[in-house]
Write an enzyme that holds these catalytic residues in place. Sequence first.
Site, PDB file in Angstrom:
ATOM      1  N   GLU A  33       0.827  -1.216   0.000  1.00 28.40           N
ATOM      2  CA  GLU A  33       0.000   0.000   0.000  1.00 28.40           C
ATOM      3  C   GLU A  33       0.857   1.260   0.000  1.00 28.40           C
ATOM      4  O   GLU A  33       0.541   2.235  -0.669  1.00 28.40           O
ATOM      5  CB  GLU A  33      -0.947   0.013   1.212  1.00 28.40           C
ATOM      6  N   TYR A 116      -6.732   6.013   4.390  1.00 27.47           N
ATOM      7  CA  TYR A 116      -6.856   5.061   3.278  1.00 27.47           C
ATOM      8  C   TYR A 116      -6.025   3.798   3.535  1.00 27.47           C
ATOM      9  O   TYR A 116      -6.514   2.674   3.453  1.00 27.47           O
ATOM     10  CB  TYR A 116      -6.419   5.727   1.958  1.00 27.47           C
ATOM     11  N   ASP A 134      -9.792   5.721  -2.376  1.00 28.05           N
ATOM     12  CA  ASP A 134      -8.698   6.363  -3.106  1.00 28.05           C
ATOM     13  C   ASP A 134      -9.295   7.143  -4.283  1.00 28.05           C
ATOM     14  O   ASP A 134     -10.527   7.244  -4.404  1.00 28.05           O
ATOM     15  CB  ASP A 134      -7.658   5.323  -3.580  1.00 28.05           C
TER      16      ASP A 134
END
Length: 352
Positions: A33, A116, A134
Amino acid sequence: MAFSQKLDTWFEDFGRELPWRGIDDPYRIWLSEIILQQTRIEQGRDYYLRFVEAFPTVADLAAASEEQVLRLWQGLGYYSRARNLHAAAIYIMNECGGVFPSTYEGILRMKGVGRYTAAAIASFAFRLPHPVIDGNVYRFVSRLFGIATPIATDAAYREFEALLLKKIDRRRPDRFNAALMDFGSLQCKPQPDCTACPFADECVALRTGRVDMLPVKAPKAKPKDRWFYYFDLRWKEDGVEHTLVEQREGKDIWRGLYQFPLLETAEELDEKQLRKEAKRFAQETFHLSPFTFHLSSPFLHQLTHRTIHALFLRAELASRPLLLPEKTRVVTTGEIKNIPVSRLIDRYLQSL
Ligand code: SF4
């Protein structure tokens, strides 16, 4: 059919297979990520595999030096991500007993982890029902539900999160989030093919002719111009070519990375001004006089908030400069390849 079911059916047929999908190791999910923020999947995949190989566990990452981490990160940009990654690994080892935080709030406490990323790790690794939001998800959801709130603001995040919390599949939030991300990225693209979309019959943007108008983006600040003049000074010692580098410090861009000694000016210098300034800089900084150099062609380097206009002044010296400022480091020109440098410096080195 419910939103999550429809999404799941689409995901079954079109979902992407990625090296960090279908795993529940929070360390690897976190790594993927962070790497994928501001990075295309194709590019991120290689970096992810390299990181996993070099640092298979959070303990390995924490034990590495920041320089090793930055070196591996080189070329990805946004280097604060790499520094935060390293700091958070140390935090996990020192403050969490080496155990990865397993709650959304605990994950959020890690350096460099925002809402996020925390939602992604919490859902993929621990199956906690936190929706990921996102840019692709904003686009899809704003069009589907006709939401015109400017995205990437705090208000928008709360609004989209509240909506998705009602839609998320609580049994498989990991799968729901992966499907949501893929749908926004692969189907509801900036120029989508709405005829192939399973949500076409209920999409507000399509019905009202606003596909091109959503999502609404908040106006961006114009990038600031900066002028960088780098001093690539070279000389030979025992037949081996040497040069000088310094490590960037402070809160500025590229902190921790190495560069050639830098003269930054508030405005662009014409050649006459540059020769005068370069002479003064070389005299004051290195006691170099006289100073002749070869000027590179201009390099333009675009960052999100900065436009860098760079020139490299290359000089062949008879010997090591008389004065070496404390922050500079003498390296052989071969060694530069092994220390972390910005993409801009790398582009210059490649051009030689
Ligand atoms: S119909 Fe078009 S705009 Fe609406 S969700 Fe589907 S792809 Fe996106």
